[in-house]
Design an enzyme around this catalytic site. Structure first.
Site, short mmCIF file in Angstrom:
data_model
loop_
_atom_site.label_atom_id
_atom_site.label_comp_id
_atom_site.label_asym_id
_atom_site.label_seq_id
_atom_site.Cartn_x
_atom_site.Cartn_y
_atom_site.Cartn_z
N GLY A 1 29.30 2.16 22.32
CA GLY A 1 29.37 1.83 20.88
C GLY A 1 30.59 1.00 20.53
CE LYS B 1 36.15 6.94 8.13
NZ LYS B 1 36.66 6.18 7.06
CG ASP C 1 42.84 10.14 8.51
OD1 ASP C 1 42.99 8.90 8.64
OD2 ASP C 1 42.77 10.69 7.40
CG HIS C 2 42.00 4.89 11.71
ND1 HIS C 2 40.72 5.13 11.25
CD2 HIS C 2 42.48 3.87 10.98
CE1 HIS C 2 40.46 4.28 10.27
NE2 HIS C 2 41.51 3.50 10.09
CG ASP D 1 34.34 4.54 4.53
OD1 ASP D 1 34.05 5.10 5.61
OD2 ASP D 1 34.79 3.37 4.47
CG HIS E 1 41.66 6.84 5.74
ND1 HIS E 1 41.66 7.55 6.92
CD2 HIS E 1 40.65 5.93 5.85
CE1 HIS E 1 40.68 7.09 7.70
NE2 HIS E 1 40.07 6.12 7.07
CE LYS F 1 43.33 -4.88 7.97
NZ LYS F 1 42.52 -3.70 7.70
#
Length: 495
Positions: free
Chosen positions: A17, A150, A179-180, A237, A242, A347
């Site tokens: 993946g 997640k 949780d990155h 999401d 986060h 971003k």
């Protein structure tokens, strides 16, 4: 066990993946390259596709080369990778995997230490974990750990059900919910900035701070995640995990010691102190948005409802702004504002701590408004801290001028800042769960978010799409702060 160079077998379910290809293989390579892994490790890729070991090694090599943008001269790294074609529901698949792991344990002297990494759709989590136990893969003489991505559930009820299933095969201390964001250097730095600086810790409360803002904006749309995203939305999401994790780190009390349990227990207290929002208060505290057409980085882009695999009348939010109140002694009365969205101006993830104004400002002129002091913590793409102060302009009169003290973390370390996944994988191999999410944190954040989801799902947003792609979200998001006398600080704030 040598904690610096842990030895283990890593079994990655979902090895063909996107996550494994873009993040996991390159991160394992970086750990190997930096000497943080001994030669005593092996990775078993598990997925449906029928691949040979050689084809899989080639796949891993390509993924690492793409991430590094250069060729691998030494192939000893990929020789540690093995492939096992697998059917999640077929018991024989587990038995064959068990035999393979036993052989690799002997070959690589890994002492039975096993990490099971589920990098796949959450609907299989329960099936896989129960089969790992029933077929004896967890009965090992080393340690065993389960890493899950997640989303952990879809709401509190489903999360609780999933937790009960997984806990039949793994104890809480063996479960590493990733949780990155918690792997990011500057997120881990929040505690250091707060607890090791005498100029901040005494001021870190409602007497000196007027509000705290957390923004996480993306320029991307949903890309190829339409099917998942249209059922999830920005609240599930991003906010449930986060954003609330960052709130907890900013608001927690100093832990007694810097141990996993002490830090977690302070974070849980914050999440439990969040003022619950009832159904009829959602509109006062939260704003939802969905992007329309617009221009991002000079290119025209389509609206959310025109994206692949998205319902053309979708009611799913791609933007959330909210005002959170923490009802405890330290934070009573201080709003924590959060906002996150797709297809925004740029971003960026950053935290702005706005300090209260000086009670009587001697330099206040009718034509000169003194700017507030701000502490800005930049999390991505730049990592660093900026402190906004007031100084004196050169010349005779006593006019003030805003000045910035700037520290940029990745300007100095440049490319060496460890990728979040690299840090978290290494933590997991060493058995350090500090930067992973405990069930109590997951439960408290779902309980906070659920009433908001329920209202949004049961009422159609009449004004969607309500912000242009390339903007900073809907007007209502600005109004949320204006009614408290505040404003969002822009991403690139230079006074």
């Amino acid at each position: 066990m040598n904690n610096m160079n842990p030895k283990s077998l890593i079994v990655i379910f979902g090895a063909t993946g996107d996550l494994a290809k873009r993040k996991l293989f390159p991160s394992i390579y970086q750990l190997y390259e930096k000497g943080k892994l001994s030669e005593e490790f092996a990775v078993v890729g598990v997925a449906r596709r029928p691949l040979s070991n050689d084809e899989f090694r080639n796949y891993v090599r390509q993924s690492v080369e793409n991430a590094l943008r250069q060729e691998l001269s030494d192939l000893s790294f990929v020789s540690h990778f093995y492939y096992h074609p697998f059917d999640v529901t077929d018991i024989a698949s587990y038995q064959q995997l068990k035999t393979l792991l036993a052989q690799l344990d002997e070959t690589y002297h890994t002492d039975g230490n096993r990490i099971f990494y589920l990098a796949m759709a959450p609907e299989f989590f329960g099936t896989i974990t129960s089969r790992l136990k029933s077929e004896g893969l967890t009965a090992t003489n080393g340690w065993k750990r389960l890493v899950i991505e997640k989303p952990f559930g879809h709401d509190f009820r489903s999360a609780q059900q999933l937790n009960v299933e997984i806990r039949q095969s793994f104890a809480e201390h063996e479960i590493y919910r990733i949780d990155h964001y918690l792997g990011k250097e500057m997120v881990q730095n929040i505690e250091v900035i707060r607890f090791s600086n005498a100029i901040f810790e005494p001021l870190w409360n409602n007497r000196f701070i007027s509000n705290i803002q957390i923004t996480s904006s993306e320029t991307l749309g949903v890309e190829d995640r339409g099917r998942y995203y249209d059922h999830s939305g920005a609240l599930r999401d991003m906010v449930q995990n986060h954003m609330l994790q960052m709130v907890a780190l900013l608001a927690m009390e100093p832990p007694i010691k810097l141990t996993t349990d002490d830090i977690r227990s302070e974070k849980v207290k914050v999440l439990r102190a969040l003022r619950p929002i009832s159904h009829d208060e959602v509109d006062q505290y939260f704003v939802r948005g969905q992007y329309g057409r617009g221009i991002v980085n000079g290119k025209e882009v389509i609206s959310y409802r025109e994206e692949n695999n998205v319902d053309p009348n979708s009611n799913t939010e791609t933007f959330v702004a909210g005002k959170l109140m923490i009802d405890n002694f330290r934070w009573a009365g201080v709003p924590f504002y959060i906002r996150t969205g797709k297809r925004m101006t740029e971003k960026s993830t950053k935290i702005v701590v706005q300090f209260k104004d000086v009670p009587m400002n001697l330099y206040y002129r009718t034509n000169e408004k003194i700017q507030p002091n701000l502490l800005i913590i930049h999390i991505q793409p730049d990592e660093g801290i900026t402190l906004h102060l007031n100084g004196k302009k050169s010349g005779e009169n006593m006019k003030t001028t805003p000045i910035e003290l700037d520290y940029c973390n990745n300007c100095i370390d440049g490319i060496n800042t460890p990728e979040a996944y690299e840090k978290l994988l290494y933590d997991c191999m060493r058995g350090d769960a500090t930067n992973f999410t405990h069930w109590d944190e997951v439960a408290a954040s779902w309980q906070f978010v659920d009433p908001i989801s329920e209202v949004w799902e049961s009422t159609k947003a009449a004004d969607f799409p309500n912000y242009e792609a390339g903007s900073m979200g809907p007007k209502a998001s600005d109004a949320l702060l204006e009614k408290d006398g505040f404003r969002w600080w822009p991403i690139h704030y230079h006074q």
